[in-house]
Structure formats: C-alpha cells, structure tokens
Write a protein that holds these residues in place. Structure first.
Motif, short mmCIF file in Angstrom:
data_model
loop_
_atom_site.label_atom_id
_atom_site.label_comp_id
_atom_site.label_asym_id
_atom_site.label_seq_id
_atom_site.Cartn_x
_atom_site.Cartn_y
_atom_site.Cartn_z
N SER A 87 -56.64 -21.74 48.82
CA SER A 87 -56.58 -22.62 47.65
C SER A 87 -55.93 -23.96 47.95
CB SER A 87 -55.84 -21.93 46.51
OG SER A 87 -54.50 -21.75 46.90
N ALA A 90 -58.56 -26.04 49.15
CA ALA A 90 -59.51 -26.25 48.05
C ALA A 90 -58.97 -27.28 47.08
CB ALA A 90 -59.77 -24.93 47.33
N ALA A 91 -57.65 -27.23 46.86
CA ALA A 91 -57.05 -28.20 45.94
C ALA A 91 -57.21 -29.60 46.51
CB ALA A 91 -55.58 -27.87 45.72
N ALA A 92 -56.99 -29.72 47.81
CA ALA A 92 -57.10 -31.04 48.43
C ALA A 92 -58.53 -31.56 48.31
CB ALA A 92 -56.69 -30.97 49.89
N ARG A 94 -60.65 -30.68 46.07
CA ARG A 94 -60.94 -30.99 44.68
C ARG A 94 -60.35 -32.34 44.31
NH1 ARG A 94 -59.15 -26.62 42.64
NH2 ARG A 94 -61.07 -25.48 42.96
N ARG A 95 -59.16 -32.62 44.85
CA ARG A 95 -58.52 -33.87 44.51
C ARG A 95 -59.38 -35.05 44.94
NH1 ARG A 95 -54.19 -31.70 46.31
NH2 ARG A 95 -54.02 -30.37 44.50
N TYR A 98 -62.23 -36.50 42.61
CA TYR A 98 -62.06 -37.30 41.40
C TYR A 98 -62.58 -38.70 41.65
CZ TYR A 98 -59.28 -33.58 39.46
OH TYR A 98 -58.87 -32.37 38.98
N ASP A 103 -60.03 -41.54 37.09
CA ASP A 103 -58.65 -41.99 37.19
C ASP A 103 -58.40 -43.30 36.47
OD1 ASP A 103 -57.87 -40.69 40.48
OD2 ASP A 103 -57.07 -40.13 38.52
N SER B 71 -51.22 -32.00 49.15
CA SER B 71 -51.54 -33.13 48.29
C SER B 71 -50.67 -34.32 48.58
CB SER B 71 -51.37 -32.73 46.82
OG SER B 71 -49.99 -32.58 46.52
N LYS B 160 -53.69 -23.18 38.29
CA LYS B 160 -53.91 -23.17 39.72
C LYS B 160 -54.97 -24.19 40.11
CE LYS B 160 -54.12 -19.48 43.14
NZ LYS B 160 -52.76 -19.64 43.69
N GLY B 161 -54.71 -24.86 41.22
CA GLY B 161 -55.69 -25.81 41.72
C GLY B 161 -55.42 -27.24 41.31
N PHE B 162 -54.40 -27.46 40.52
CA PHE B 162 -54.01 -28.81 40.16
C PHE B 162 -52.58 -29.06 40.59
CE2 PHE B 162 -57.64 -29.90 37.67
CZ PHE B 162 -58.05 -28.75 37.02
N THR B 163 -52.25 -30.35 40.81
CA THR B 163 -50.85 -30.65 41.10
C THR B 163 -50.08 -30.74 39.79
OG1 THR B 163 -51.30 -33.02 41.12
CG2 THR B 163 -51.42 -31.88 43.23
N SER B 169 -52.48 -37.26 39.27
CA SER B 169 -53.11 -38.52 38.94
C SER B 169 -53.67 -38.44 37.52
CB SER B 169 -54.26 -38.80 39.91
OG SER B 169 -55.28 -37.84 39.69
N GLU B 172 -56.62 -36.02 37.35
CA GLU B 172 -56.22 -34.61 37.31
C GLU B 172 -55.68 -34.22 35.96
OE1 GLU B 172 -54.95 -32.04 40.98
OE2 GLU B 172 -53.40 -33.41 40.24
#
Lengths: 468, 403
Positions: A87, A90-92, A94-95, A98, A103, B71, B160-163, B169, B172
């Motif tokens: 994960s 995966a988070a990276a 997903r980031r 965007y 944003d 991140s 889960k999956g977000f900062t 940001s 997000e």
C-alpha cells in the motif's frame, strides 16, 4: 564555506542512467512544453523542471499496470521490489495521479493579487516545477490560499522561498508584480538602484509638524533560502553572516547584537521601550507562509550605540535595515541609511557573500511587494487640519504617498498623527523615492500651514509612475 | 552527500529511503538540508517541555534526518509543531504529528519512546486490542440525569491510502471528502443524515450548527496550525450529522474523520451502542470502496496525533460535581479511576458552574469497551460520592484503589 556559492556544487545535476531512461520515456509522451519567453537565469545551471510530467504519468498509470511499465523500461529487480511494497507504493502512485485540476485552490471568495492572476492553466504548468531547493508553487501561494483577503487592502497573496522562485514561477510572479507595482513589466523594464544620499535636497522638515523620520529596507543574502523556506541551519547561517559583518561597523555605526532567544528581561524591556523589539509574527499572512517556524531560533536585533541604525535579523526577511531618529532631518537619516548599507555590503563581500539583486527586480525580498528598493521612507507627522480635509486622500494619492497609523501597517491613527510614507517600491531608485517623500511631506506641511492661515489648498497633479 | 534528487526508484528498493518529495507541503527540501551538519540543523529544545523534546537527541536526529516516508514526509515535518510550541504550562503536549501511515514506521526510533511516554509504558512489542462490541459493556444506562447532563463518545478514523491532514494536498483532501460524503450518504435508518460543507454553508445552517454545538471552527491553536492542519481552510472540510442529531462526523479537521455519538442525559450505553453500530456501518462502506481504515495490531487505529492512537476514543460526560470537585483528593480520585477532567468547552477550557467534562485518560493498550466501562463505572461512583457530600457525609472510604 566556498561550496555553497559555487552553483555547480550547490545544485548537483547528476542523474542516474535509470533516471535518464525514465526521463526519455516521459519526454516521448509529453506535450510540447510551454516556453517562457525570458532569457535563462544564466548564473545557475538549468533549473530542473518537471513540465507536464504529472499529466503524462497519469496517462501511463491509468493505461497500464505499474509493474508492466517498470518492466518495460528494463527495471526487472526494481519491478519486483515495487510489487513487494503494497500500500505504501500504491499510495505514492495514487498521489501522482492527482491532476493539477484536483489540486487547484478554490479562490472564488479571494481578493488578493495571487488569486487575481492564478488560472488553472498557469497552475497546471507550474505545479510540478521546483526550484533547486525543492520549493514549489504550492509553497509560494499557501499564504494567499489561507488568507482570502483583507477587506480594505489588497494583499499580495504569495511569497518567494528563494531567489530562484522569481524565475521558476515567473509565469505567476510577473503578473502579480505588475499588478502590485503599477504596471511594472519586468520583461521590458529595468529597476534603477541609487544609494547616493548627496543627491537629496530640502531634506530638513519643519519639526513643529514632523515628529520623527525613518527609512527602512530589507536585504537578502544570496545563496540562502528566504524565511518561508529556510532550514534552521540556513537561518542560523544568515544570523552568523549578518552579525559577523555588523561587528565590523565602526564610528557612529558601531553597535551590538541582541539575540531574541538569549535576551535578558531587562534588555527586552529596554528594547520594547525604544520601539526596537519585534515580536513573533501573529498575522496569519506571515504565519501561513511559514516564516514563524522555529521561533525564536536565530532571530535577533542589532543596533548601534547611538540607537539610530537598527537591523532586524530573520524576521520577515533575512535582514531589515532601519535608520531613524526623532525630528525632521530626513536627509541625515537617509545619509546614514545609505552609508550603513554600503558598509554592511562591503563587509559581507569581504567574506565572499553578497546581497540578492538583479537588474530586472532590484533587491530580492520575500514578499513581491518589497521588490526593487524594498524601501519605505516615512515620517510621523501631525496634520490636524489637513487630515480632516476631504481632499486629503486624493492629495496623498497624487503624491504617491500612503498613510498608516502610528503603529505601522494595519494600525489606526491616534489623534492627528500619521505615518506617511512612499507607496512605490519598484521602478524608482532609493534616491528618487526618498526625494519623492521629502517633496511630498513638504507639500503636506505647506497645505497644513495654509489651512492654519485660512487659505485654501490645491490638489497637486499626479506624479508620473515610472522614469522615462 | 552527493544526493541524487531523481532517485525515486530507491523508494521501492528500500522502503524507507526516498529522495524525491512528492507532496506539495512540508519540509520537502530535505536533500538540500543534508548538506548542512547535524549540529547546524538540530533544533534548540533547551526551553522546551513536550514529549518530543524529551526524546529527541542530536544523535537520533542525525540518524533519521535523511529518511522520508513514501510521500516525502521527513522528521522535520514530524517535529515542527513541537519545535514551534515549547510547551503548555499545565499539559505535557506530544510535540509531534504523523504525516501518513508510514510515519510511525519510518520514524520508529523517535515515535516509539514518545508513544511509550504518553501511553503508560506501551512497548514496541505490545499488541492493542480493538473491541467495538457494545454488548460487552456492563451497565451504563443508569447514570443519574440530575447530575449527568450529557454523554458523548468520539473517535477518529484515517482512510487508508491517503496522507494525513498535516501533509495532504488539496487534491487528496477533496478526494477524502468526496469518498466520505458518498459513504455517509448511503447510511439509513437512525443514521440517515446530511452533509454540510464548511465553505458553502448558509448563515442559517451555520447558526443552527453552532446552537447544536456541532460546528467546528478553523483551528487557532498553534499546536495545530504549526503542524499545517489548517491549510486551505475551509476547502474540503465539513460536518455530517443524522436527522436525530445524535451521530455526527467531522470531515478533514484534525483527522480525516472524527466520529461522534452524543445525547443529553446519562444513557452512555445507548450512546456507545450507536457509536459502535454507526462506526461499523461506515467502515463496511469504506472497505467496499477499497479504502478501509488505517489500523494495525500494534498501534490500533492510526491517527494524526500519537496521543490518539489505539482506540482514539474519548468517551465522556458533562457531570455536575460542585462539591466533589473541590474535595482535596479530587484529582487523585480521577487518576485512580483512569479518568481526566476538562472544562465544558473541551480541551484547555475551564469548568463552568461545577460542571466538568469527565472522560477516559487512556487511548492505547485497552479496548473501546474497557475504556467506556471505566467512564461508566467511574462516573457512577463519583455521582454517589457527590450525593454523600451533599448530605454532609464523608467520602474517604469510597475513594477507589488504582485501576
């Protein structure tokens, strides 16, 4: 410390073979990058830009699985390593998905120069760029996003984190500068710097009206990040450089340094009484920009023994230089100002440092409103009759002066005493602006005297904004 | 150091080392900082009194300062709030925050001792028990409403999956809001409700929410603002509540979600039941969208502030204890019952008219049921002591042993 003024060493541009491969792949996919029509910032190696990378990456990510992508650029072990970190990777991923539109800040209720100039297109082009210190557009505009606007004053709404910010994010800074500085176009205009105090005429005010005179500016040390961005060590470096230089001042400029953290209670009381002490910023305009971090580390005040030449260290700028005295001898105040500034500059140059300056923008400071001269020359003046005249504001406008309360910006006037100073900072030299204040204040005093005698006053014709 | 800013492939290989910052906010110019020596970068904590300042040494800082979470969150981001806020005069603050789930792993050396300090010696090897079965609670439906004015249970959840709020940001944060609103919109029955985004609330709605004590405001506490949680306010922040006004969710305040169940009177059992049922329903919906809650068996539910790890639960009552609160042993009684007092305005406020906010002190190391049980039993005992004091009787024999 020669390494940090050597541009090649400070901004290493080495990239690994894999990185170069990735970049080649992205370049093939990305759109034609926008070309800023300005000459490159030649003293530094090419600033890294990540134009459109986010958009191309987004297309690749949505079309193929990441593992397949990485395998396709020959990173076999890399791909399996990636698959093992579930994960977090995966988070990276997903980031990075965007797009800039997700944003883009909501600025519909905002009233500041940044909000007026920032469009989704500009944001999309600049969002993924960084200065060599990794400062981003979002960092620059955070203060403007967090502070929708002052009801009466149109704030700037963005700051620079370093000298390169003004280049890398020029597409946004340029219109903001133009808006704030009366149409100054940094593509075509040059800013004049002139610190020759001997050119000043009629700089002695009638002290029945003028209570005190003051000139301030700011200076940034080239090679170190500005207060919104600086690390603790950079801030301490600024303090060291400035204090070392100031300890070399002699004669009427000799003085001493008071570090904010180490000050005794008695010293603090003394400095408050003299109106020298600056406090931790509480204005959200400053705190949202990150300038109050690590307070009071590496902040302090230096002043000469005569208490008419004063330097603030690491407040809103690296240094704020102030020359002041009671009474109306603006010429002497400005003369000391210029002399002190020149000597400080000489002292830092002896050790290999210099101030941030270029001929487009003049002296580089944190807030775009202070570019150019960064100079505010002003007086505390009593104008009981003129201030009640309905034409007062128009007279000030035409003279290119502004009034503030005697507590400084955002304070109200007490009684009939006002802080009158120049409106402009950029496009005119220090001598020109100080002369403008002197001539303007003399005019105001003339008006006050005429009103005292029962005579009428005239609104002067407006002063031209930029030298021909 | 010769760092290569483009080496983000190292993220995958090492899992902890990532030299390319990705998120837009924070001390992301970490590589540049590494050019300076540790002594030059180390914060001056000589006047500080918070958990972070007690734990962080120059050696530790030197060891972890070149790390980033995936991140791009760094140790300077973690500690900024503690550096900027030397200490609360009466409360030992934590002095650090997490930017994402991985912060608790990447900066273990720093956060484990802080967690241990804050949570009664909780060890890195301990396991946290989660128990949201409201049926396991004994009693709790008979607190005297003449004394217990209202009951409330709150917790936080991170998606889960977000900062987390210090770091995320705008994109997000908006995605979190969108997902949360979708999830909440699918609730029905006693949980059917409506979302009020902060930035498009009407004046009438705002007035109503203030009257109901539901509205949260832009944080002014420097503990929160220095950590970056108030950025872009009020973008993507909002309040959801059910029609009965007994179940409430805050979106994107100090945590992704703050879930609150409350009602007037002393029926803590009912409040806790609604809390558990509602939470479970919400969690199911998030899981269906492939975004469960951040949780692990060592730290329980992962939240922004290390003080809220574990259950993140604060279950409490507003209770009238004018006589007991002036008893010289009041604070000791609370400590023994594992409870804490606050004023009726919440944290950092004073009590008004002898009414106190009494809630559990623990978060990590005991389950939700256990913590609410402590509140129920403790408040019941204190109300009885109050009644005795009203009759002029002594209460020394009733003072409990340490739980």
């Amino acid at each position: 410390m020669s390494w940090n003024r050597d541009p090649q060493r400070r901004f290493p541009c080495t990239r690994s073979p894999l990185t170069l491969q990735i970049e080649r792949l992205w370049t093939e996919l990305q759109d034609k990058p926008s070309t800023a029509s300005r000459p490159p910032f030649s003293t530094y190696p090419e600033v890294k830009t990540h134009v459109n990378m986010a958009n191309s990456f987004t297309r690749m990510m949505s079309g193929r699985s990441t593992a397949v992508l990485l395998a396709s650029i020959g990173a076999g072990t890399l791909a399996s390593g990636y698959l093992l970190c579930d994960s977090s990777a995966a988070a990276a991923e997903r980031r990075r998905l965007y797009p800039p539109s997700a944003d883009f800040p909501d600025l519909r209720k905002h009233n500041n120069c940044m909000a007026a100039a920032l469009t989704p297109t500009i944001y999309a082009r600049l969002r993924d760029k960084t200065t060599p210190n990794n400062w981003t557009l979002d960092h620059c505009i955070q203060t403007g996003v967090d502070n929708p606007g002052h009801p009466f004053i149109k704030t700037v709404g963005m700051v620079a984190g370093d000298e390169e910010s003004y280049e890398v994010f020029a597409e946004l800074f340029d219109p903001v500068i133009k808006d704030r500085h009366n149409g100054y176009d940094c593509h075509t205009m040059k800013h004049p710097t002139d610190l020759d105090a001997s050119k000043i005429t009629s700089g002695m005010f009638d002290e029945r009206y003028v209570l005190s005179s003051r000139v301030r500016t700011g200076r940034s040390i080239r090679g170190l990040s500005l207060p919104p961005a600086c690390t603790r060590s950079e801030r301490r470096e600024v303090e060291r450089v400035a204090v070392t230089a100031l300890s070399g001042l002699k004669g009427d400029l000799a003085g001493r340094y008071y570090s904010l953290g180490d000050m005794s209670d008695r010293e603090q009381q003394q400095l408050i009484e003299e109106h020298f002490l600056f406090d931790k910023p509480v204005s959200p305009l400053l705190t949202s920009a990150g300038m109050a971090r690590d307070w009071p580390d590496a902040r302090g005040i230096w002043h000469n023994n005569e208490k008419n030449f004063l330097i603030w260290i690491n407040e809103e700028d690296h240094t704020r230089v102030i020359s002041m005295e009671k009474g109306g001898n603006m010429k002497r105040v400005f003369e000391r100002f210029c002399r002190g500034l020149k000597q400080v500059e000489h002292l830092i140059q002896e050790r290999g440092w210099e101030f941030m300056w270029n001929e487009r923008l003049g002296y580089i400071l944190t807030c775009p409103s202070n570019l150019g001269t960064g100079l505010r020359a002003g007086v505390h003046i009593r104008l009981p009759l003129l201030s009640r005249d309905p034409r007062f504001k128009k007279i000030l406008d035409n003279l290119r002066l502004q009034k503030r309360g005697t507590g400084g910006v955002d304070s109200a006037a007490t009684g009939d005493t006002f802080d009158i100073s120049n409106l402009d900072r950029l496009g005119k030299s220090e001598v020109e602006l100080t002369q403008l204040v002197i001539d303007g204040v003399n005019y105001l005093i003339e008006c006050e005297k005429r009103l005292e005698r029962g005579q009428d006053v005239k609104i002067p014709s407006p002063i031209a904004q930029f030298r021909k | 150091m010769g760092s290569d800013p483009e080496d983000c492939y190292l993220l995958f290989l090492s899992g902890v080392q990532c030299k390319k910052a990705i998120m837009p906010f924070g001390n992301t110019h970490n590589n540049f900082k590494l050019n300076y020596k540790v002594e030059e970068e180390f914060p001056d904590l000589s006047l500080h009194n918070n958990h972070m300042a007690k734990v962080l040494t120059k050696e530790m800082y030197g060891k972890i300062r070149d790390r980033q979470t995936p991140s791009g969150y760094t140790v300077d981001d973690v500690i900024q709030t503690g550096v900027d806020n030397p200490g609360h005069p009466f409360i030992m603050t934590v002095g650090c925050v997490a930017g994402d789930e991985e912060s608790y792993e990447v900066f273990k050396e720093l956060l484990d001792p802080i967690i241990s300090d804050r949570h009664n010696g909780y060890k890195p090897t301990d396991k946290h028990k989660t128990d949201l079965n409201f049926e396991n609670l004994k009693g709790g439906d008979d607190l005297d409403p003449n004394y217990v004015l209202s009951s409330r249970v709150r917790t936080g959840r991170s998606i889960k999956g977000f900062t987390l709020p210090p770091h995320n940001s705008r994109g997000e944060r908006r995605a979190i809001e969108k997902l949360s609103v979708e999830a909440l919109a699918s609730l029905d029955g006693e949980f059917k409700g409506k979302y009020y985004p902060l930035k498009s609330m009407t004046d009438a709605e705002q007035e109503q929410l203030i009257t109901d004590h539901f509205l949260f405001d832009k944080p002014v506490s420097p503990l929160l603002t220095c950590a970056g949680m108030a950025r872009d306010w009020p973008d993507a922040r909002g309040i959801w509540h059910n029609e009965n006004k007994s179940f409430l969710v805050w979106v994107n305040e100090e945590d992704h979600l703050r879930v609150i169940s409350m009602e007037q009177g002393g029926n803590m059992r009912e409040v806790f039941k609604r809390f558990c049922v509602g939470l479970k329903r919400i969690e199911e919906i998030f899981k269906k969208h492939n975004h469960g809650f951040m949780w692990n068996e060592h730290l329980g539910y992962i939240l922004t502030c290390p003080s809220n790890l574990g259950t993140g639960l604060r279950g409490g009552v507003h209770v009238k204890l004018p006589k007991l609160s002036t008893h010289p042993k009041f604070d000791e009684i609370l400590t023994r019952l594992r409870l804490q007092k606050r004023g009726t305005g919440g944290v950092d406020t004073a009590s008004v008219g002898g009414v106190f906010d009494i809630s559990n002190a623990d978060r990590l190391g005991s389950s939700e049921v256990e913590q609410v049980q402590l509140v129920v039993d403790g408040v019941k005992l204190m109300v009885e002591m109050e009644k005795k004091l009203e009759k002029g009787e002594a209460v020394d024999s009733m003072i409990p042993a340490q739980k």
